[in-house]
Design a protein around this motif. Sequence first.
Motif, PDB file in Angstrom:
ATOM      1  N   ALA A  88       0.586  -1.149   0.058  1.00 50.63           N
ATOM      2  CA  ALA A  88      -0.082  -0.148   0.474  1.00 50.63           C
ATOM      3  C   ALA A  88       1.061   0.765  -0.046  1.00 50.63           C
ATOM      4  O   ALA A  88       0.494   2.453  -0.557  1.00 50.63           O
ATOM      5  CB  ALA A  88      -0.694   0.056   1.167  1.00 50.63           C
ATOM      6  N   ALA A  89       1.954   1.425   0.428  1.00 45.62           N
ATOM      7  CA  ALA A  89       2.913   2.450   0.676  1.00 45.62           C
ATOM      8  C   ALA A  89       3.390   2.932  -0.569  1.00 45.62           C
ATOM      9  O   ALA A  89       3.534   3.716  -1.154  1.00 45.62           O
ATOM     10  CB  ALA A  89       4.221   2.304   1.645  1.00 45.62           C
ATOM     11  N   ASP A  90       3.945   1.496  -1.280  1.00 43.05           N
ATOM     12  CA  ASP A  90       4.233   2.208  -2.757  1.00 43.05           C
ATOM     13  C   ASP A  90       3.419   2.342  -3.725  1.00 43.05           C
ATOM     14  O   ASP A  90       3.307   3.342  -4.612  1.00 43.05           O
ATOM     15  CB  ASP A  90       5.262   0.391  -2.991  1.00 43.05           C
ATOM     16  N   ALA A  91       2.466   2.154  -3.168  1.00 44.20           N
ATOM     17  CA  ALA A  91       1.225   2.092  -3.881  1.00 44.20           C
ATOM     18  C   ALA A  91       0.675   3.645  -3.825  1.00 44.20           C
ATOM     19  O   ALA A  91       0.438   3.824  -4.987  1.00 44.20           O
ATOM     20  CB  ALA A  91       0.027   1.861  -3.658  1.00 44.20           C
ATOM     21  N   GLU A  92       0.723   4.245  -3.031  1.00 38.24           N
ATOM     22  CA  GLU A  92       0.557   5.580  -2.769  1.00 38.24           C
ATOM     23  C   GLU A  92       1.638   6.437  -3.641  1.00 38.24           C
ATOM     24  O   GLU A  92       1.164   7.567  -4.084  1.00 38.24           O
ATOM     25  CB  GLU A  92       0.285   6.202  -1.238  1.00 38.24           C
ATOM     26  N   ASP A  93       3.230   5.945  -3.286  1.00 38.66           N
ATOM     27  CA  ASP A  93       3.813   6.516  -3.624  1.00 38.66           C
ATOM     28  C   ASP A  93       3.472   6.494  -5.439  1.00 38.66           C
ATOM     29  O   ASP A  93       3.900   7.679  -5.929  1.00 38.66           O
ATOM     30  CB  ASP A  93       5.300   6.605  -3.518  1.00 38.66           C
TER      31      ASP A  93
END
Length: 310
Positions: free
Chosen positions: A46-51
């Motif tokens: 999810a963190a990389d998806a937000e990036d």
Amino acid sequence: MESEHERSGDTVGVPVEDRRADRATEAFVAHRNLLFTVAYEMLGSAADAEDVLQETWLRWAGVELAAVRDPRAYLVRITTRQSLVRLRTLGRRKESYVGTWLPEPLLTAPDVAEDIELADSVSMAMMLVLETLTPTERAVFVLREVFDLPYEEIAEAVGKSPAAVRQITRRARAHVAARRPRGTVSPAETRDALQAFQRAAATGDLRGLLDILAPDVVFMGDGGGVRQAIPHPVTGARDVAGLLARLGRFSAPSLRPAHVNGYPALVLRVGGEVDTVVAVRIDDGLISGLYSVRNPAKLSHMRRVTTLCR
């Protein structure tokens, strides 16, 4: 030349550039949940998806909107390309990851389960299956099988010909079919299995655990080197049951149900903060996979519901 709408009273005095920026923002916000779902399914983070969404926005803000026929398709294309770039970075990061790497769990609304295909595609079990695909195969499979995009649009997103995309789709579909759960499992079946598992684990009932675990069950734990977790997967009903019987009497009574990645799961909170998320895979009515995520860096999206959509 400005349109009638742009010359109408509600935009008088607003610079043309500002109006274009407003339209770009509106289109991005309208499709944001879709774009996040695409990125998350491709990355498992999810963190990389937000990036990726940040990168998508920066590129979208510089696009000449007059030349865009379909904002949704254009945004999905940007998101896919940025996800592919990020996937290669993630691959290098996973190589140095301490212990077992598991996808980042998401707290989801119960109604996600109503879209069976969406819930299945973001389940922890399916996310692990997607990890076995190459980056391009994963992108093509997600865009075609989950979001039903035309081959021509997928070809533009991944930089392949439509004919090549069709071949990749067939290959990825066969690969996934050989590894995915053997049948569609309803949230009710998952909930019943979890309740039986929790009762047996709470009392250290080895016989009860063996009754609910598949013979080839696997238990995986992800602590990221920060929290204590099982360093390697444990397989086989007897070994997994023995492990759970030892651990369960301490933690099972504190586990609470929640909807994670579209399906019922169990969450352990300590001091009000999420400590552990336990998701399951079920085959033929038995638990065939237990996935315990303890890495604090992967638990931030358990604090609020994440909206997923197709």
